[in-house]
Design an enzyme around this catalytic site. Structure first.
Site, short mmCIF file in Angstrom:
data_model
loop_
_atom_site.label_atom_id
_atom_site.label_comp_id
_atom_site.label_asym_id
_atom_site.label_seq_id
_atom_site.Cartn_x
_atom_site.Cartn_y
_atom_site.Cartn_z
N ARG A 122 0.79 -1.32 -0.03
CA ARG A 122 0.00 0.05 0.14
C ARG A 122 0.78 1.49 0.02
O ARG A 122 0.54 2.14 -0.72
CB ARG A 122 -0.92 -0.02 1.38
N LYS B 65 5.69 24.91 -2.09
CA LYS B 65 4.41 24.63 -1.58
C LYS B 65 3.91 23.18 -1.77
O LYS B 65 3.07 23.06 -2.60
CB LYS B 65 3.38 25.72 -1.76
N LYS C 62 10.20 38.41 -1.85
CA LYS C 62 8.94 38.74 -2.30
C LYS C 62 8.53 40.01 -1.82
O LYS C 62 9.09 40.85 -1.28
CB LYS C 62 8.00 37.65 -1.43
N GLU D 152 10.74 39.32 -6.62
CA GLU D 152 9.42 39.57 -7.18
C GLU D 152 9.08 41.08 -7.65
O GLU D 152 9.29 41.51 -6.98
CB GLU D 152 8.37 39.09 -6.07
N ASP E 187 4.93 38.72 -11.14
CA ASP E 187 3.97 38.45 -10.25
C ASP E 187 2.57 38.91 -10.45
O ASP E 187 2.58 40.20 -10.51
CB ASP E 187 4.22 38.45 -8.74
#
Length: 198
Positions: free
Chosen positions: A51, A86, A118, A151, A173
């Site tokens: 499994r 992510k 960012k 970014e 972005d």
């Protein structure tokens, strides 16, 4: 197909006496009825590993297949399909390996292998120029040699990033396709470009 080598490792961890005979390699295109491998040995050991091995292979094969489909849509361009950091908790290695098997490119594994400035970093620092000055100071003071991606939300930020000389890539972005085209044309190959969001 993705996860064959992971399945081999699963069964080896369960019982080293199991015999694993691989018929298909990771990255193979598969059809109904194809057999990826045979596993022989004590039935209890096979049942214990079955499994988990199937769960790895199903998830990884799905990611590799989706990656391959998207990569095929951009095959006639110079674009590369990048993955994300992510990922599912505890499953990052396997998901990124599946992207690689499917023909995508691993962006970064963690926060330690590249600096990504960012929009919230830019805002906190007081602007692109200030944020990049802090990055430069950090790299110099720590002696680290990390690539820097920044970014950008608009053309003014794109201009400041390119002129800084510190970034290797600018992340366009949440821009429209027309804005991305304008930015890429203006950058003219001076930096790598990445489009994300939307």
């Amino acid at each position: 197909l993705a996860g064959v080598e992971i399945a081999r490792n699963v069964f080896a961890q369960v019982d080293a006496s199991l015999t694993f005979t691989k018929l298909l390699e990771d990255g193979a295109m598969i059809r109904t009825g194809d057999v990826a491998f045979y596993i022989e040995g004590p039935s209890q050991s096979i049942t214990i590993g079955e499994r988990l091995a199937l769960n790895f292979m199903q998830r990884m094969s799905g990611i590799a297949t989706k990656t391959h489909r998207i990569q095929s849509l951009i095959a006639d361009t110079k674009c590369k399909l990048l993955d994300t950091r992510k990922t599912t908790p505890g499953f990052r290695y396997f998901e990124k390996e599946a992207v690689h098997i499917g023909g995508g490119v691993n962006h970064r594994f963690g926060l330690y292998d590249m600096i990504l400035v960012k929009d919230n970093h830019v805002d906190f620092a007081g602007g692109v120029t200030q944020a990049l000055a802090q990055v430069k100071s950090y790299l110099e003071s720590t002696g680290r040699n990390l690539r820097v991606e920044v970014e950008a939300r608009n053309m003014e930020e794109v201009r400041l990033i390119v002129e800084s000389g510190i970034a290797f890539r600018v992340l366009l972005d949440n821009m429209t396709p027309a804005q991305i085209a304008d930015a890429v044309q203006w950058i003219a190959g001076r930096l790598e470009t990445e489009a994300s969001g939307g």
